[in-house]
Scaffold this motif. Structure first.
Motif, PDB file in Angstrom:
ATOM      1  N   ILE A   3       0.853  -1.187   0.000  1.00 25.54           N
ATOM      2  CA  ILE A   3       0.000   0.000   0.000  1.00 25.54           C
ATOM      3  C   ILE A   3       0.888   1.236   0.000  1.00 25.54           C
ATOM      4  CG2 ILE A   3      -1.765   1.245   1.287  1.00 25.54           C
ATOM      5  CD1 ILE A   3      -2.567  -1.501   2.477  1.00 25.54           C
ATOM      6  N   PHE A   7      -1.462   6.737   0.155  1.00 27.84           N
ATOM      7  CA  PHE A   7      -2.792   6.201  -0.137  1.00 27.84           C
ATOM      8  C   PHE A   7      -3.878   7.003   0.577  1.00 27.84           C
ATOM      9  CE2 PHE A   7      -6.272   3.624   1.625  1.00 27.84           C
ATOM     10  CZ  PHE A   7      -6.940   3.297   0.449  1.00 27.84           C
ATOM     11  N   SER A   9      -8.420   7.080   0.674  1.00 28.73           N
ATOM     12  CA  SER A   9      -9.628   6.394   0.208  1.00 28.73           C
ATOM     13  C   SER A   9     -10.379   7.185  -0.850  1.00 28.73           C
ATOM     14  CB  SER A   9     -10.551   6.085   1.393  1.00 28.73           C
ATOM     15  OG  SER A   9      -9.960   5.126   2.239  1.00 28.73           O
ATOM     16  N   GLY A  48      -3.632   1.409  -3.559  1.00 32.97           N
ATOM     17  CA  GLY A  48      -4.288   0.739  -2.445  1.00 32.97           C
ATOM     18  C   GLY A  48      -3.928  -0.725  -2.296  1.00 32.97           C
ATOM     19  N   PHE A 135      -9.467   0.532   2.946  1.00 29.86           N
ATOM     20  CA  PHE A 135     -10.309   1.416   2.139  1.00 29.86           C
ATOM     21  C   PHE A 135     -11.521   1.854   2.959  1.00 29.86           C
ATOM     22  CE2 PHE A 135      -8.005  -0.440  -1.404  1.00 29.86           C
ATOM     23  CZ  PHE A 135      -7.995   0.567  -2.352  1.00 29.86           C
TER      24      PHE A 135
END
Length: 246
Positions: A3, A7, A9, A48, A135
């Motif tokens: 990840i 990152f 969401s 992700g 996420f």
């Protein structure tokens, strides 16, 4: 891939529209709009940790099952568009992803997409083998005014074209890429309707995959406010498209 350290969401990415993506009037093709949306979704999955390469360790890939796009305007050559995306739902083998397109801070299109985890060896849906709890899910944050609807296929539809699947139709998952279906159908529409940007929204439903050398027939049903296409193989519907007009 691990990840990414940056990152988030809710993901956004800028794309500059080049001349190969445009119709003769200089505006973005509807098919290339779909490509940009898919590439943005892929970029988000990559940072992700659930990208195509990550999933291929388990013989898995994301495949698009349904897509709805609502359009208020099209970008033109050399415009820089910003695509924002987030996940509405993600569980087991299914996910709904929202996407929005902006030009100079103004939203010009929104899309709701439905994705399925597909085992590329067994050729069937399968629960996602990778972790995805990082996420954040936004079930109430919608990108379109309407959600998916049923595409009603008219028994009075007319056969308008047929073709055999060739190598250039296929993608890395070894089946016809979803944008190809849209291109085939739009090529059968009056050019002026496309160039004058009379499409307000469209919805696609991908029911079964197509492979090299498959033979398909394209059917059309024309109404006052919508045109519906469906593509069949051996008399079974593989794909349905509804174009909604101004």
């Amino acid at each position: 891939m691990p990840i990414s350290s940056d990152f988030n969401s809710i993901f956004s990415k800028d794309w500059e529209i080049n001349f190969t993506q445009c119709t003769p009037n200089g505006y973005l093709k509807y098919s290339d709009m779909c490509n940009i949306l898919q590439l943005t979704a892929a970029a988000h999955s990559e940072v992700g940790g659930i990208s195509f390469m990550d999933m291929q360790e388990f013989d898995q890939a994301w495949v698009l099952s349904r897509m709805r796009i609502e359009i208020s305007a099209l970008p033109k050559w050399k415009d820089v568009v910003t695509v924002k995306t987030w996940i509405n739902s993600l569980e087991n083998s299914r996910s709904v992803r929202a996407l929005e397109i902006y030009v100079n801070g103004v939203k010009i299109a929104g899309s709701e997409t439905f994705w399925v985890v597909f085992n590329t060896e067994q050729r069937r849906p399968q629960a996602l083998a990778l972790p995805y709890d990082h996420f954040e899910i936004y079930p109430e944050k919608l990108a379109t005014g309407k959600t998916f609807s049923k595409i009603n296929l008219n028994d009075e539809r007319e056969m308008v074209f047929e073709r055999n699947i060739v190598l250039s139709d296929l993608d890395i998952v070894n089946h016809v890429n979803n944008v190809k279906y849209l291109e085939w159908c739009l090529d059968l529409i009056d050019a002026e309707a496309i160039l004058e940007q009379k499409i307000t929204s469209f919805e696609m439903n991908f029911l079964k995959e197509l492979s090299l050398k498959d033979h398909v027939i394209i059917h059309e049903s024309v109404g006052e406010t919508a045109t519906i296409f469906n593509i069949t193989k051996d008399d079974k519907t593989i794909f349905a498209l509804q174009l909604n007009w101004k």
